[in-house]
Design a protein around this motif. Structure first.
Motif, PDB file in Angstrom:
ATOM      1  N   HIS A  53      51.362  46.507  32.965  1.00  0.00           N
ATOM      2  CA  HIS A  53      49.969  46.234  33.351  1.00  0.00           C
ATOM      3  C   HIS A  53      50.101  45.562  34.769  1.00  0.00           C
ATOM      4  CE1 HIS A  53      49.001  49.139  30.875  1.00  0.00           C
ATOM      5  NE2 HIS A  53      50.014  48.494  29.652  1.00  0.00           N
ATOM      6  N   CYS A  55      46.229  44.028  37.428  1.00  0.00           N
ATOM      7  CA  CYS A  55      44.435  43.824  37.848  1.00  0.00           C
ATOM      8  C   CYS A  55      44.400  42.956  39.046  1.00  0.00           C
ATOM      9  CB  CYS A  55      43.581  44.208  36.610  1.00  0.00           C
ATOM     10  SG  CYS A  55      42.041  44.402  37.679  1.00  0.00           S
ATOM     11  N   GLU A 122      41.890  46.374  32.906  1.00  0.00           N
ATOM     12  CA  GLU A 122      41.994  47.761  33.719  1.00  0.00           C
ATOM     13  C   GLU A 122      40.562  47.589  33.067  1.00  0.00           C
ATOM     14  OE1 GLU A 122      46.597  49.645  33.030  1.00  0.00           O
ATOM     15  OE2 GLU A 122      44.958  50.348  32.029  1.00  0.00           O
ATOM     16  N   SER A 134      36.901  52.815  35.484  1.00  0.00           N
ATOM     17  CA  SER A 134      38.464  52.010  36.154  1.00  0.00           C
ATOM     18  C   SER A 134      39.492  52.526  36.347  1.00  0.00           C
ATOM     19  CB  SER A 134      39.673  51.418  34.426  1.00  0.00           C
ATOM     20  OG  SER A 134      38.861  50.927  33.568  1.00  0.00           O
ATOM     21  N   SER A 140      44.806  48.902  40.414  1.00  0.00           N
ATOM     22  CA  SER A 140      45.210  48.088  39.312  1.00  0.00           C
ATOM     23  C   SER A 140      45.475  49.173  38.545  1.00  0.00           C
ATOM     24  CB  SER A 140      43.735  48.618  37.930  1.00  0.00           C
ATOM     25  OG  SER A 140      43.677  49.254  36.966  1.00  0.00           O
ATOM     26  N   SER A 141      46.971  48.826  37.354  1.00  0.00           N
ATOM     27  CA  SER A 141      47.556  50.187  36.603  1.00  0.00           C
ATOM     28  C   SER A 141      46.717  51.982  35.878  1.00  0.00           C
ATOM     29  CB  SER A 141      48.521  49.729  35.902  1.00  0.00           C
ATOM     30  OG  SER A 141      47.644  48.810  34.814  1.00  0.00           O
ATOM     31  N   TYR A 142      44.937  51.175  35.639  1.00  0.00           N
ATOM     32  CA  TYR A 142      44.611  52.169  35.071  1.00  0.00           C
ATOM     33  C   TYR A 142      45.547  54.017  35.640  1.00  0.00           C
ATOM     34  CZ  TYR A 142      41.416  55.500  32.990  1.00  0.00           C
ATOM     35  OH  TYR A 142      40.442  56.393  32.243  1.00  0.00           O
TER      36      TYR A 142
END
Length: 225
Positions: A53, A55, A122, A134, A140-142
């Protein structure tokens, strides 16, 4: 009073946070964030690091990652942050320290706590009022987890893969998890070395012979290979 030594165990998941010196912005636009993202992406392979993950905020970054036994986390983060510093200094004519001290880290239990840490990271742009959702934030990895968007930086976390066998079902469960599940809070991440169940915390404290709290001053005594 010496600072608590950094815990970097083999086969572990760690939450890493770096902040700009005096909380100043280290990213002024999307191009800066893209530069840092590219460094993470390119150097993770060289350093045998898996990123679960991330951000990138204006004045700080969050990354959840797993360094392989052959590597050290410090080497990876030093390469990324030092290379970005040289880029930043050249682009903005900057002098002085860009980052606020050494990076902070927590050891995360590899179950729902890993998902909770990803959720906390996230949600940063939402809490900061930058976006309403998000999924509207690019860095970010969202969107990788919730929408199946391609992201060369991210390796799917074991906790995420355990949600369901089919990709569409995993994405649906991740969205539901974002809405309904508990979340790790900033006080935990700021003050604790180990994030997880009490059994996990007790095991880590016994193994490393250290209390579950972060020190603040002195040179770190690194436990690395």
């Amino acid at each position: 009073m010496p600072r608590t030594r950094r815990i970097i165990p083999d086969d572990a998941v760690l939450h890493v946070m770096c902040r700009g010196n005096n909380r100043q912005d280290v990213f002024h636009n999307d191009s800066d964030k893209l530069r840092y993202y590219t460094l993470l992406r390119d150097l993770k392979t060289e350093n045998k690091v898996e990123v679960f993950h991330y951000c990138l905020m204006n004045n700080h970054i969050h990354v959840v990652l797993a360094p392989q036994p052959e590597n050290t986390l410090s080497k990876f983060m030093k390469q990324v942050n030092l290379t970005y510093f040289h880029y930043y200094r050249k682009r903005y004519g900057y002098a002085g320290h860009l980052w606020q001290g050494r990076f902070k880290s927590n050891v995360i239990e590899m179950d729902s706590y890993l998902l909770q840490c990803g959720k906390y990271i996230e949600l940063n742009p939402v809490r900061a009022g930058i976006v309403n959702h998000s999924g509207d934030y690019l860095f970010s990895s969202y969107r990788f987890y919730a929408e199946g968007k391609s992201d060369a930086l991210v390796t799917p976390s074991p906790a995420y893969l355990g949600l369901a066998s089919a990709a569409s079902a995993r994405q649906k469960q991740y969205v539901e998890f974002f809405i309904d599940s508990d979340i790790i809070n900033s006080a935990q991440l700021a003050g604790k070395l180990f994030i997880g169940s009490q059994v996990f915390i007790d095991r880590c404290q016994e193994y490393y012979q250290i209390k579950n709290q972060k020190g603040k001053r002195g040179r770190p005594l690194k436990r690395e290979k």
